[in-house]
Design a protein around this motif. Structure first.
Motif, short mmCIF file in Angstrom:
data_model
loop_
_atom_site.label_atom_id
_atom_site.label_comp_id
_atom_site.label_asym_id
_atom_site.label_seq_id
_atom_site.Cartn_x
_atom_site.Cartn_y
_atom_site.Cartn_z
N VAL A 44 0.86 -1.19 0.00
CA VAL A 44 0.00 0.00 0.00
C VAL A 44 0.90 1.24 0.00
N GLN A 45 0.71 2.10 -0.99
CA GLN A 45 1.43 3.36 -1.05
C GLN A 45 0.44 4.52 -1.03
N VAL A 46 0.92 5.68 -0.58
CA VAL A 46 0.06 6.87 -0.50
C VAL A 46 0.81 8.04 -1.10
N SER A 47 0.15 8.80 -1.95
CA SER A 47 0.73 10.00 -2.52
C SER A 47 -0.02 11.22 -1.99
N GLY A 48 0.59 12.40 -2.15
CA GLY A 48 -0.04 13.63 -1.70
C GLY A 48 0.86 14.42 -0.76
N ASP A 49 0.43 15.63 -0.43
CA ASP A 49 1.17 16.50 0.47
C ASP A 49 0.55 16.49 1.86
N ARG A 50 1.40 16.62 2.87
CA ARG A 50 0.96 16.72 4.27
C ARG A 50 -0.04 15.63 4.62
N ILE A 51 0.36 14.40 4.37
CA ILE A 51 -0.53 13.25 4.64
C ILE A 51 -0.62 13.03 6.14
N ASP A 157 -5.61 14.33 -0.59
CA ASP A 157 -5.77 15.67 -1.16
C ASP A 157 -5.71 16.68 -0.02
N ALA A 158 -4.54 17.27 0.18
CA ALA A 158 -4.35 18.19 1.31
C ALA A 158 -5.17 19.46 1.13
N PRO A 159 -5.71 20.00 2.23
CA PRO A 159 -6.46 21.26 2.13
C PRO A 159 -5.54 22.41 1.73
N ARG A 160 -6.10 23.35 0.98
CA ARG A 160 -5.31 24.49 0.53
C ARG A 160 -5.07 25.45 1.69
N ASN A 161 -3.87 25.92 1.81
CA ASN A 161 -3.52 26.88 2.86
C ASN A 161 -3.59 28.28 2.26
N ASN A 162 -4.80 28.90 2.38
CA ASN A 162 -5.00 30.22 1.76
C ASN A 162 -4.78 31.36 2.74
N GLY A 163 -4.33 31.03 3.96
CA GLY A 163 -4.06 32.09 4.93
C GLY A 163 -5.29 32.61 5.64
N GLY A 164 -6.45 32.14 5.21
CA GLY A 164 -7.68 32.63 5.85
C GLY A 164 -8.16 31.68 6.91
N SER A 166 -10.54 30.86 10.64
CA SER A 166 -10.53 31.30 12.03
C SER A 166 -9.28 30.84 12.74
N SER A 167 -9.00 31.42 13.90
CA SER A 167 -7.85 31.02 14.70
C SER A 167 -8.03 29.60 15.22
N HIS A 168 -9.29 29.17 15.44
CA HIS A 168 -9.56 27.81 15.89
C HIS A 168 -9.10 26.80 14.84
N HIS A 169 -9.41 27.12 13.58
CA HIS A 169 -9.01 26.25 12.49
C HIS A 169 -7.48 26.19 12.42
N HIS A 170 -6.82 27.32 12.64
CA HIS A 170 -5.37 27.38 12.58
C HIS A 170 -4.73 26.51 13.67
N ARG A 171 -5.30 26.54 14.87
CA ARG A 171 -4.76 25.74 15.97
C ARG A 171 -4.94 24.25 15.69
N THR A 172 -6.09 23.91 15.08
CA THR A 172 -6.34 22.50 14.76
C THR A 172 -5.31 21.98 13.76
N GLU A 173 -5.00 22.78 12.74
CA GLU A 173 -4.03 22.38 11.75
C GLU A 173 -2.65 22.16 12.37
N GLU A 174 -2.31 22.97 13.39
CA GLU A 174 -0.99 22.87 14.00
C GLU A 174 -0.81 21.57 14.80
N THR A 175 -1.90 20.99 15.28
CA THR A 175 -1.79 19.78 16.10
C THR A 175 -1.76 18.50 15.27
N VAL A 176 -1.93 18.60 13.96
CA VAL A 176 -1.94 17.42 13.11
C VAL A 176 -0.52 16.89 12.92
N THR A 177 -0.35 15.58 13.08
CA THR A 177 0.93 14.93 12.81
C THR A 177 0.89 14.38 11.39
N TYR A 178 1.93 14.68 10.64
CA TYR A 178 1.97 14.26 9.24
C TYR A 178 2.90 13.07 9.04
N THR A 179 2.60 12.30 8.01
CA THR A 179 3.39 11.12 7.69
C THR A 179 4.44 11.48 6.64
#
Length: 226
Positions: A44-51, A157-164, A166-179
């Motif tokens: 099993v292989q996986v492609s994409g960014d920030r998996i 399919d990684a979500p686009r980082n458009n800089g917009g 809420s701050s809550h969304h930003h904090r959630t993204e920071e806690t994600v561990t990537y492979t």
């Protein structure tokens, strides 16, 4: 009289190494086991960014041929990416045995799961040494081309980082561990293990040592005789 007794003892000793070799070489008097073992890998292989880390994929194997031997575990789990193996599968009867291997579709957001279904054929045949051997190949459903590997290619399919956002969304993204995905070639369907457990080099060396010992004893016999 003493010399005759010594000669008898030496003759007995000369036979001892040959008897030892005979007892330690069961393969020389027994046919190869009428069986072979096969392992079928799946990658099993996986492609994409920030998996995201921690995604578990399930690979399933099902017997198509009635009464086909099966692996002990017919469902294998892969964490993030990698290779699993179905086996050892033990065969004792010649014939063609077919299996279906596929990946269960998950439900994690932004993942696309490879829905390819493989038909794997294990052809078990008699070999020239009185045992069994096998050849393996895989065919993707809907095609006729033989493949030497079973491989599933998923995508994130990684979500686009458009800089917009809420701050809550930003904090959630920071806690994600990537492979960190290192794409490796899929494991090829390899040669089976036969029932012959002999080690020719080891046994050959043993025979040479045995003959050398016999020659030394015979030399001593000639010395005493002369």
């Amino acid at each position: 009289m003493m010399r005759m007794q010594m000669m008898r003892k030496l003759r007995c000793l000369a036979w001892f190494p040959c008897l030892l070799a005979f007892l330690l070489l069961p393969g020389s008097v027994h046919a190869k086991e009428y069986a072979c073992d096969v392992t079928i890998p799946a990658t099993v292989q996986v492609s994409g960014d920030r998996i995201p880390s921690g995604e578990v994929y399930e690979v399933v194997m099902e017997a198509i041929t009635k009464d086909a031997p099966v692996a002990e575990n017919m469902t294998q789990k892969v964490l993030n990416s990698g290779t699993v193996s179905f086996g050892q599968i033990h065969y004792t009867v010649p014939g063609d045995y077919q299996y279906k291997i596929y990946q269960k579709s998950g439900s994690t957001d932004r993942f696309t799961y490879d829905k390819t279904v493989y038909t794997v054929t294990v052809r078990v045949q008699n070999d020239a040494e009185g045992g069994l051997t096998a050849e393996l190949w895989a065919v993707k459903e809907g095609t006729t081309m033989k493949n030497d590997a079973v491989q599933f290619q998923n995508h994130y399919d990684a979500p686009r980082n458009n800089g917009g956002g809420s701050s809550h969304h930003h904090r959630t993204e920071e806690t994600v561990t990537y492979t960190t995905v290192i794409q490796q070639p899929p494991a090829a369907i390899g040669a089976p293990r036969t029932g012959d457990a002999q080690q020719p080099l080891l046994w050959g060396a043993l025979i040479l040592l045995t003959l050398s010992g016999s020659m030394i004893i015979v030399g001593k016999m000639k010395k005493y005789y002369c």
